[in-house]
Design an enzyme around this catalytic site. Structure first.
Site, PDB file in Angstrom:
ATOM      1  N   ASP A  55      -5.712  -0.176  19.922  1.00 17.96           N
ATOM      2  CA  ASP A  55      -6.268  -0.712  21.159  1.00 17.96           C
ATOM      3  C   ASP A  55      -6.903  -2.056  20.787  1.00 17.96           C
ATOM      4  OD1 ASP A  55      -7.135  -1.215  23.693  1.00 17.96           O
ATOM      5  OD2 ASP A  55      -8.111   0.714  23.996  1.00 17.96           O
TER       6      ASP A  55
HETATM    7  C1  BGC Z   1      -7.801  -1.269  26.919  1.00 20.09           C
HETATM    8  C2  BGC Z   1      -6.312  -0.967  26.840  1.00 20.09           C
HETATM    9  C3  BGC Z   1      -5.525  -2.216  27.137  1.00 20.09           C
HETATM   10  C4  BGC Z   1      -5.938  -3.305  26.172  1.00 20.09           C
HETATM   11  C5  BGC Z   1      -5.220  -4.622  26.378  1.00 20.09           C
HETATM   12  C6  BGC Z   1      -8.202  -2.488  26.120  1.00 20.09           C
HETATM   13  O1  BGC Z   1      -9.498  -2.866  26.453  1.00 20.09           O
HETATM   14  O2  BGC Z   1      -8.531  -0.152  26.474  1.00 20.09           O
HETATM   15  O3  BGC Z   1      -5.971   0.052  27.729  1.00 20.09           O
HETATM   16  O4  BGC Z   1      -4.153  -1.971  27.058  1.00 20.09           O
HETATM   17  O5  BGC Z   1      -7.334  -3.554  26.344  1.00 20.09           O
HETATM   18  O6  BGC Z   1      -5.632  -5.225  27.562  1.00 20.09           O
END
Ligand code: BGC
Length: 758
Positions: free
Chosen positions: A229
């Protein structure tokens, strides 16, 4: 492309570099070898492709796209086929926009109604979440674009999301928090998996070898790349060793250098770096070799599809006097700002920049509908004047529809809710409108359950969830009967927050969140506790009625290696065409492990004309009956009877039957002087060995004395007590009471026999 040969030509620095992003949304290029960058993008209910200023919180604009209903809504459709089609459309958009991977679906379990991201997640039930995730992945990937199932794993809160440790026992993890990932990985083969921010039992998901390698790859057969993530990496070198292939976004070269240093210092095997590169490049080329940038993206057609899907997801929670559907020739007052400006998606990384939206007011422009704002979302208030105006409009109309729910600020990625209430001003407005017109209907736009203090005052409630950019059109179609509602709740609506099983511990203490309710999440808890709920899991009304009959179970007894077929007939007994969801739940009648009363193990959405009936069939295998056994670290079925219940909600299961399942697995037993009689005697082999000793033991526990003893002695030691004392007695105890083995030697010999060593 020969990936291995390609990686073998790369320098250590190039390889380490490939293991983190080039920027926010791109994998790195290796220009020397002609490897291009590829782009990934958030979703998953549409595209959030950021061309310019990049961020992961939905702050900056992305390209204009189509916002489909969020997962909270699509789960309510209980319709994997429809969700697969939605995935196909999203996959086409990705091809058009040259995107290699969509970052979703998000399948974390709704442990509490408070989780800020519940709107992005499917369900409190792992089986439903797994089925929906599988469908959308299959749909998107059918277009040769990857998905990234997320957030792996146990990421059921936003509070301290990047540092908190989700602590749970192995059985809870296996039965509740893993199955959605497991099913999707096994059946839909997502190209990538995104590990979560949090730690699991103390170890960051991003550097957890058990999670990323032992379970994900070795057990489930995952063969794509694992991506972090955004910003989830703590110790990058430990991450590479654990199976985290790609760090996102860019690390500014810092972590790439650490990888190089670790390899040079002999602390990280270069083979692991090669392996991560191979996994990333395999997906990069799988996309590139199948890229079809000339795929058309018909946004208007997708908008129409989004409207159709949104309507199929809506859940009719109440419909007293069949007030719905409304009559198109009647005067109807639409009240509430959401009628003009619907809330249809949540905030954060899944936020989509819609090319258009339709409100209910616009969609009803040819009907006899008036509009009054009733409250202001921005100010989160309803002035006396606004309420009075709304009540007056309601009074004049045949029926009043209040569009209510949760404003953006109430639920979002990044933080959890602190309560389950709707805005006070909206509750007051609903009461005032209900006072003015008894035919009051409430439409809800929200991503998670809310308390409904006014539920007894209104005639109907339509839960529309966050239904995407076309939710206004969809709402009007359902309200006026063009679509017969057929959604079912993918989560329980408790009467109050305090009833939720995670209530006492949700959020945790400091950086530790203990999942103390164990497997008793959602209806698994409410059913076990026999608690009243506002609306149960799986529940949803229709404008027609259905009846269930003809339960057929293919066998009275099966072995855990067999499959069982269950059939049931559902009939449309009303006067309109409609759809319902036939749901099958399994429960263990008596079991050593403490288990839920029932668990969803099958569902089918069925459409029927008035008077029509259909027989549906379910196939159940070992997993439908099994629990996770922590002794053998595997699924296990305890021999015994299981209930099979079929109906249209977890609390309306008119068809009931049983099947006996016999285990083919003997659990390992190891007896010691501390083993108690109850456990030994439950094991037929051990019981026969114990026959002789049992006679002696029975004597010790005074059967004869008691029979011939005084009344006082009989009262002091009842038969129940004798039995209890005996069954809970360890072997060593019997010895010290003078029963059982009477020497160490005899004890050793007995144990050898019991343990099959003699
Ligand atoms: C989120 C993810 C997301 C990623 C990219 C993170 O803050 O938890 O779900 O895909 O950011 O935007």
């Amino acid at each position: 492309m020969d990936i291995k040969a390609l990686v073998s030509q790369m320098t250590l620095e190039e390889k380490a570099g490939l293991l983190s992003g080039d920027d926010f949304w791109h994998t790195k290029a290796v220009e020397r070898l002609g490897v291009p960058r590829t782009m990934v993008s958030d979703g998953p209910h549409g595209l959030r492709k950021q061309d310019e200023a990049a961020d992961h919180l939905g702050i900056n604009d992305s390209i204009k796209a189509v916002c489909y209903p969020a997962a909270c809504a699509t789960a309510a459709s209980f319709d994997p086929d429809m969700i697969r089609e939605m995935g196909e459309a999203i996959g086409d958009s990705c091809q058009h926009e040259k995107l290699s991977v969509v970052l979703g679906p998000a399948v974390n379990i709704k442990r509490s109604p408070l989780c800020g991201r519940n709107f992005e997640y499917f369900s409190e039930d792992p089986y439903l979440a797994g089925a929906m995730a599988t469908a959308i992945i299959q749909g998107i990937q059918s277009r040769n674009v990857g998905t990234s199932i997320k957030h792996f794993a146990l990421n059921s809160q936003e509070h301290r999301r990047m540092s908190s440790s989700s602590d749970a026992d192995e059985r809870t993890i296996r039965e509740i928090y893993f199955p959605a990932f497991e099913q999707a990985v096994k059946e839909a083969k997502p190209w990538t998996v995104m590990c979560s921010y949090n730690r699991i039992n103390g170890v960051y998901a991003s550097e957890n070898p058990w999670l990323l390698t032992d379970v994900l790859r070795k057990e489930w057969g995952f063969d794509g790349y694992v991506v972090s993530d955004w910003g989830a990496v703590s110790d990058r070198v430990a991450g590479v060793a654990a199976g985290l292939d790609l760090e996102m976004p860019a690390s500014g070269g810092v972590n790439d250098r650490k990888i190089v240093e670790a390899v040079k210092a002999g602390k990280l095997d270069e083979k692991l770096v090669d392996q991560a590169c191979e996994r990333i490049l395999k997906i990069v080329y799988r996309y590139l070799e199948n890229a079809k940038p000339d795929t058309p993206w018909d946004k208007e057609a997708q908008h129409a599809q989004a409207a159709w899907i949104a309507a199929e997801c809506m859940v009719l929670l109440k419909n007293e006097d069949n007030i719905l559907p409304l009559n198109k020739t009647d005067e109807v007052a639409f009240i509430g700002e959401f009628a003009q400006k619907p809330r249809f998606q949540g905030g954060g990384s899944s936020h989509i920049n819609c090319f258009k939206t339709t409100s209910a007011v616009e969609a009803a422009k040819d009907l006899k509908v008036t509009y009054t704002p009733g409250y202001s979302v921005a100010k989160d208030e309803a002035t006396k004047e606004m309420i009075a105006e709304a009540a007056a409009a309601a009074k004049k109309a045949k029926a009043a529809v209040v569009f209510a729910g949760l404003p953006d600020s109430y639920e979002s990625e990044g933080y959890d809710r602190s309560h389950m209430r709707m805005p006070e001003c909206q509750n007051r407005l609903i009461e005032a409108v209900a006072d003015a017109n008894p035919n009051t209907v409430v439409v809800l736009y929200n991503g998670a359950p809310v308390e409904m203090p006014w539920i007894g005052r209104v005639k109907a409630v339509l839960e529309a969830y966050l239904g995407g950019q076309a939710v206004g059109e969809a709402t009007v179609r359902v309200l006026f009967g063009d679509v017969n509602p057929c959604g079912k709740l993918p989560e329980t609506f408790p009467l109050k927050l305090e009833d939720n099983p995670s209530y006492l511990y949700y959020g945790g203490e400091g950086n530790v969140a203990e999942y103390r309710e164990g497997v008793f999440v959602g209806y698994r808890y409410y059913d076990k506790k026999k608690l009243d709920v506002l609306f149960p899991f799986g529940y949803g009304l229709s404008y027609t009625t259905f009846a269930f009959s003809g339960l057929k179970i293919s066998a009275e007894t099966i072995r855990d290696t067999d499959t069982l077929t269950v059939k049931a007939t559902v009939k449309n007994t009303g006067s309109r065409a409609g759809k319902t969801v036939v749901q099958l739940y399994v429960g263990d009648v008596e079991s050593t492990p403490i288990r839920p009363v029932r668990e969803l193990k099958g569902f089918v959405k069925v459409g029927l004309q008035p008077g029509e009936s259909k027989e549906v069939a379910f196939t159940l295998d070992k997993r439908a009956f099994a629990y996770w056994n922590q002794q053998i670290h595997d699924w296990h079925v305890e021999t015994g009877d299981f209930t099979i219940e079929v109906g249209d909600s977890s609390r309306n299961l008119p068809l009931k039957g049983t099947v006996k399942v016999e285990s083919t697995v003997e659990l390992p037993r190891h007896y010691t002087p501390d083993s108690i009689y109850l456990d030994i005697m439950a094991d037929p082999k051990a019981a026969s060995i114990m026959k002789e000793f049992m006679k002696k033991t029975m004597e010790i526990f005074g059967h004869e004395e008691r029979d011939s003893g005084s009344e006082a002695a009989k009262e002091a030691v009842t038969e129940d007590m004798t039995l209890a004392m005996m069954q809970y007695m360890p072997l060593r105890g019997a010895m010290s009471f003078g029963g059982g083995p009477d020497s160490d030697k005899q004890m050793r010999e007995l144990l050898k026999q019991l343990n099959g060593e003699a």
